[in-house]
Design an enzyme around this catalytic site. Structure first.
Site, PDB file in Angstrom:
ATOM      1  CG  PHE A 115      -0.549   0.798   2.375  1.00 37.49           C
ATOM      2  CD1 PHE A 115       0.353   0.322   3.290  1.00 37.49           C
ATOM      3  CD2 PHE A 115      -1.091   2.070   2.570  1.00 37.49           C
ATOM      4  CE1 PHE A 115       0.723   1.089   4.388  1.00 37.49           C
ATOM      5  CE2 PHE A 115      -0.725   2.836   3.654  1.00 37.49           C
ATOM      6  CZ  PHE A 115       0.190   2.352   4.575  1.00 37.49           C
ATOM      7  CE  LYS A 116       4.736   1.740   4.626  1.00 36.73           C
ATOM      8  NZ  LYS A 116       3.964   0.587   5.107  1.00 36.73           N
TER       9      LYS A 116
END
Ligand SMILES: *Cc1c(COP(=O)(O)O)cnc(C)c1O
Length: 514
Positions: A115-116
């Site tokens: 998700f970064k």
């Protein structure tokens, strides 16, 4: 354009700065974190209308609401690059509905499968555009080196985001032995001429503390500027330019669920977030503040349960706490930086209180908030922690029931949602693709204990080969290309350094001298 300024959570910054300055500075000059003076509000209609737009334009709308000091057409152009075909799904972060009350927001369709990417495909573009604008305004005349401490996922996402960016180089430190084989290879094989990766002896907090100490060393900063024409900056989740993109997906997900008929407009949606540095869940809080009808925010911890204990007791205490390695390493953390912003908001922006608590944390390794603030925490958050065995059992149970494979971080959130859910449907933030953590997914599917050795023939496999085995056994055909090809790429970086300020500074200097 640009009437919204950024202030320091500890009230010690000299004066408020613009968005572009906040992005370039990373940490506020007073030692606190930047937050915008004004949090914009959207009406329910404005939120619902976002569903008609592609994701890139949803993001641009929200940044414009924050009134950032970049031209509107620049923002739109940057967002079109940020959320384009570098993601493997044109919806960017699609929602998988497991049942009427459980919606999984898949935040891992970007180039590094974590998700970064949602933030780190965006921040470097903001960074370059901000630097360019500040140069044109005569406020800047040097280059940058981004220094990142990572527990695994941030490092690769930052490397991929900043790779070959102009006027910026990037160095990443990760805890040696504290990341998975896949995570290691993702970083160690990173392409690009402006990148460097170091393993650090110690855990993630050692890396993060080391980075903070280097950032705080003014003599070193002067030397870098003089000898290398470079200033340090941060891509950690303390940078507002990283936090803001995360607000977008909560507003967007709400709009999407309404558009898909899964929520009535105005219905409350609870959100459950697997939490480490408190960035992701803080973004959900800001989305709520902006008018998104979110209900309770569930803070999901693994066995490093400092945040869960804080939310349940009002005391943040790491004096006696051991750091535990878990199947969800990106949540293995003791000092949760973004909590500072959250407390700033919940105290009605009382910088003096924040500065005092942060001093207590540094000096006594603990702080306790006052009763009024604690009551505010309890209005917004509930929390639970999931032990390692339950995490793996959850992966198995969800696969058996839904044929859907969770990574260990998402499994922590899923089980927390099961434990804490009330009447409202829950949006579970899914933060990594399962194939980033194949060893623990294998343990889960084969009823092995956390940390148990894998059978010898399985242990002999590389991370990529193990993923192929899991894919065959489960019938999942969704290993992202960036993960599938890792064994074919050469290892470029395998240096391990100590985590002292001096050691890191020497490594940085060596890199810049090359
Ligand atoms: C970074 C990360 C988290 C924790 O997010 P925070 O914003 O630090 O709370 C959770 N899961 C994964 C997979 C991550 O990479």
């Amino acid at each position: 354009m640009g009437r919204n300024y950024y202030i320091d959570t500890r009230g010690r910054g000299e004066h408020p700065v613009t968005f572009t300055e906040a992005v370039i500075n990373g940490l506020a000059t007073g030692g606190g974190l930047y937050v915008p003076e004004h949090i914009p509000a959207l009406t329910l209609d404005e939120i619902a209308e976002l569903a008609q737009l592609p994701y890139a334009q949803r993001a641009a709308r929200i940044y414009q609401a924050f009134d950032i000091d970049l031209p509107a057409d620049t923002i739109e152009a940057l967002m079109a690059q940020t959320y384009g075909d570098n993601f493997d799904d044109e919806r960017i972060c699609p929602i998988t509905t497991l049942n009427a009350n459980t919606h999984v927001l898949e935040l891992w369709h970007g180039p590094t499968s974590a998700f970064k990417d949602m933030a780190l495909q965006c921040l470097p573009r903001f960074f370059s555009a901000s630097a360019k604008q500040l140069r044109e305004q005569g406020k800047l005349d040097h280059d940058f080196m981004i220094l990142v401490a990572t527990s695994g996922d941030t490092g690769k996402a930052a490397l991929e985001g900043f790779c070959d960016a102009e006027g910026v180089s990037i160095g990443v430190m990760y805890p040696d032995g504290g990341v998975s084989d896949i995570q290691f290879k993702q970083m160690a094989t990173q392409r690009g001429e402006n990148v460097q990766v170091w393993g650090v002896r110690g855990n993630f907090d050692d890396c993060q503390t080391g980075a903070k100490n280097v950032f705080g060393d003014e003599a070193f900063a002067e030397r870098l500027l003089k000898e290398h024409h470079v200033a340090l900056s941060s891509a950690n989740s303390i940078n507002w330019g990283r936090l803001m993109p995360q607000i977008v997906y909560y507003v967007s997900a709400y709009a999407q669920l309404v558009a898909d008929g899964k929520l009535g407009p105005g219905d409350e949606l609870d959100v459950c977030v697997p939490t480490g540095n408190f960035g992701n869940i803080l973004a959900a809080y800001y989305a709520k503040r902006m008018g998104t009808p979110l209900g309770m925010l569930f803070c999901a911890s693994n066995e490093n349960r400092v945040l869960t204990d804080f939310i349940n007791t009002g005391t943040y205490d790491i004096a006696e706490r051991d750091f535990v390695l878990t199947p969800s390493p990106s949540m293995d953390i003791l000092v949760s930086s973004n909590l500072e912003r959250q407390l700033f908001e919940l105290t009605g922006r009382n910088a003096e209180a924040i500065a005092g608590w942060m001093d207590d944390l540094r000096e006594q390794r603990r702080f306790r908030v006052d009763e009024t603030t604690f009551a505010k925490v309890r209005e917004q958050f509930v929390a639970d922690s999931i032990d390692n065995a339950t995490c793996l059992a959850t992966i198995k149970a969800v696969f058996d029931e839904h044929g859907y494979l969770l990574d260990p971080h998402t499994a922590v959130a899923y089980q927390t949602a099961e434990n804490l859910r009330g009447e409202n449907p829950v949006l579970v933030a899914s933060t990594a693709h399962w194939a980033k953590f194949g060893d623990n997914v294998y343990r889960a599917l084969h009823d092995l204990e956390p940390g148990a050795p894998l059978p010898a023939d399985v242990a002999a496999l590389s991370g990529c080969e193990l993923n192929e085995l899991i894919a065959r056994e489960t019938g999942r055909r969704d290993i992202p290309r960036g993960l599938a090809e890792l064994d074919t790429l050469p290892i470029r970086f395998d240096e391990v350094i100590d985590g002292g300020t001096d050691d890191i500074e020497k490594a940085v200097t060596r890199f810049l001298a090359n």
